[in-house]
Design a protein around this motif. Structure first.
Motif, short mmCIF file in Angstrom:
data_model
loop_
_atom_site.label_atom_id
_atom_site.label_comp_id
_atom_site.label_asym_id
_atom_site.label_seq_id
_atom_site.Cartn_x
_atom_site.Cartn_y
_atom_site.Cartn_z
N PRO A 1 33.63 4.77 14.86
CA PRO A 1 32.55 4.04 14.50
C PRO A 1 32.18 4.46 12.94
N GLY A 2 32.04 3.28 12.36
CA GLY A 2 31.99 3.05 10.76
C GLY A 2 30.82 3.95 10.07
N LEU A 3 29.65 4.11 10.90
CA LEU A 3 28.56 4.63 10.35
C LEU A 3 27.89 5.90 11.18
N LEU A 4 27.67 5.52 12.45
CA LEU A 4 27.01 6.69 13.24
C LEU A 4 27.93 7.09 14.29
N PHE A 5 28.25 8.27 14.48
CA PHE A 5 28.97 8.93 15.54
C PHE A 5 28.03 9.69 16.29
N LEU A 6 27.28 9.58 17.73
CA LEU A 6 26.47 10.18 18.51
C LEU A 6 27.55 11.08 19.14
N PRO A 7 27.46 12.66 18.96
CA PRO A 7 28.26 13.25 19.80
C PRO A 7 28.00 13.36 21.10
N ASP A 8 28.89 13.75 22.00
CA ASP A 8 28.62 14.04 23.57
C ASP A 8 28.23 12.94 24.27
N LEU A 9 28.55 11.77 23.90
CA LEU A 9 28.37 10.39 24.65
C LEU A 9 29.69 10.38 25.57
N PRO A 10 29.50 9.90 26.64
CA PRO A 10 30.90 9.57 27.49
C PRO A 10 31.35 8.30 26.74
N SER A 11 32.80 8.36 26.50
CA SER A 11 33.52 7.53 25.61
C SER A 11 34.52 6.92 26.66
N ALA A 12 34.52 5.52 26.58
CA ALA A 12 35.38 4.68 27.39
C ALA A 12 35.23 3.28 26.60
N PRO A 13 36.67 2.48 26.54
CA PRO A 13 36.42 1.18 26.04
C PRO A 13 35.77 0.24 26.79
N PHE A 14 35.68 0.40 28.04
CA PHE A 14 34.85 -0.53 29.01
C PHE A 14 34.02 0.20 29.69
N CYS B 1 36.45 -1.81 14.29
CA CYS B 1 35.82 -0.84 15.00
C CYS B 1 34.17 -1.19 14.62
N GLY B 2 33.32 -1.18 15.61
CA GLY B 2 31.88 -1.38 15.32
C GLY B 2 31.21 -0.09 14.45
N PRO B 3 30.00 -0.03 14.09
CA PRO B 3 29.32 0.80 13.31
C PRO B 3 29.10 2.16 14.11
N THR B 4 28.89 2.06 15.29
CA THR B 4 28.17 3.05 16.05
C THR B 4 28.66 2.94 17.47
N ASN B 5 28.71 4.40 18.26
CA ASN B 5 29.13 4.31 19.71
C ASN B 5 27.40 4.48 20.54
#
Length: 367
Positions: free
Chosen positions: A164-177, A282-286
């Protein structure tokens, strides 16, 4: 009968002698039981008078409370200093293609809202202002994100495909879909609104030949053969386009997790002509999930997110974490016509309510 081992059977010597303490290893007889019971039945006397013990306990509790309050104050001061250091160390760019003072792209910028080298300090300063006005409660992840906001070159991710280009919020479940059930209400609402949304697209559609000027409301192409008409852009409602698409606008107003008050929130029609391709990005945030509702899906269309290929289906939603590297292609023939999807940005289901409120404040749209 057991006898004590002291001379003359003296019971007192058996109690006081070596090894004869209560719980020790002395030898006791049955005749000693009455003496032990008599001693055990004696009333237990407090060492301190009761008023003195109560005063000491009150002083101890007061000291512990003062120590706890001092610790909380020190912890809050350190957090404020860390965030303040980030905002003073990084400037805010405001030229063309950069970020304006409010953290949104300047006119003519091709970046997502809030992207740019100077936004880390801006995020920290706005979050500090939010905490001073409201509270730090529930801000653990947002605070860590502000302290170490990632950039495409140093951001965290899964094997380097989530950046993510700007904001990465930690501890979020990460999956493409993301599973449909994660946003069941909004997914079912959009799918039930499919006929109205498709009808609105037909009312604003054109031939997409590129030989005629863009009709009102349509944005300049992101890439050759890629067009879009937005009802919300960077959290701002586009009144003319909303009036032209009343059924779609009503559906947006009924969504529960639409990022309608955040610069990361967009909603609109996306058109991809045959032979066109959107290169990897890649988008700016997760913190958001993009919902794609298929409207017209000819053969040969593909969406690849984080190395996982998927295809749209007409009348059905696909939830995408666009902070993963993703590409879009239309390999169909000209006779197949364009691929059309309706895209709306929703909150990631694992972003808490307090975090959403803080991020809406930090990334509030320009007035």
């Amino acid at each position: 009968m057991w006898k004590g081992n002291s001379p003359g059977g003296n019971q007192g010597a058996g109690m006081e002698g070596a090894g004869g303490e209560l719980g020790g290893h002395g030898n006791w007889g049955r005749e000693d039981a009455s003496g032990l019971l008599a001693r055990a039945s004696l009333p237990i006397m407090l060492t301190w008078p009761l008023p003195l013990a109560s005063s000491a306990l009150t002083l101890l509790l007061g000291a512990l409370t003062s120590l706890f309050l001092w610790y909380c104050y020190r912890l809050g001061s350190q957090d404020m200093q860390v965030l303040g250091g980030g905002s003073s160390a990084v400037g805010v760019s405001s030229g063309p293609g950069g970020c304006s003072k409010a953290g949104r792209p300047s006119p003519g910028s091709s970046r997502e809202p809030g992207e740019g080298p100077g936004t880390e300090g801006l995020v920290s300063s706005r979050l500090r202002a939010y905490a001073q006005r409201y509270s730090w409660a529930g801000m653990g992840r947002v605070r860590r994100a502000a302290q170490g906001g990632p950039s495409p070159g140093r951001g965290p991710g899964v094997l380097g495909i989530q950046r993510p280009g700007l904001l990465f919020l930690p501890d979020l479940p990460s999956a493409p879909f993301v599973p449909r059930d994660a946003q069941r209400h909004d997914v079912e609402l959009l799918e039930s609104s499919f006929p109205a949304i498709l009808r609105d697209f037909g009312a604003v559609s054109w031939d997409f030949s590129g030989t005629t000027p863009l009709p009102p409301g349509w944005s300049p192409p992101l890439a050759p053969g890629c067009y879009q008409l937005l009802l919300y852009q960077a959290g701002q409602r586009q009144p003319i386009n909303c009036r032209r698409c009343p059924g779609t606008y009503r559906a947006l107003r009924a969504l529960r997790s639409f990022m309608s008050a955040n610069a990361f929130g967009n909603a609109g029609f996306s058109v991809l002509l045959p032979g066109a391709q959107l290169e990897g990005r890649c988008g700016p945030t997760n913190a958001r999930v993009r919902c794609h509702l298929g409207l017209k899906i000819p053969p040969g269309c593909e969406l690849v997110v984080g190395g996982e290929p998927q295809c749209w289906a007409e009348g059905h939603c696909l939830l995408v974490d666009d902070s993963f590297l993703h590409t879009v292609t239309h390999n169909g023939s000209p006779e197949d016509g364009p691929r059309v999807v309706f895209i709306v940005d929703l909150w990631h289901p694992n972003v808490a309510g307090a975090e959403r409120q803080a991020l809406d404040y930090v990334f509030a749209p320009d007035p």
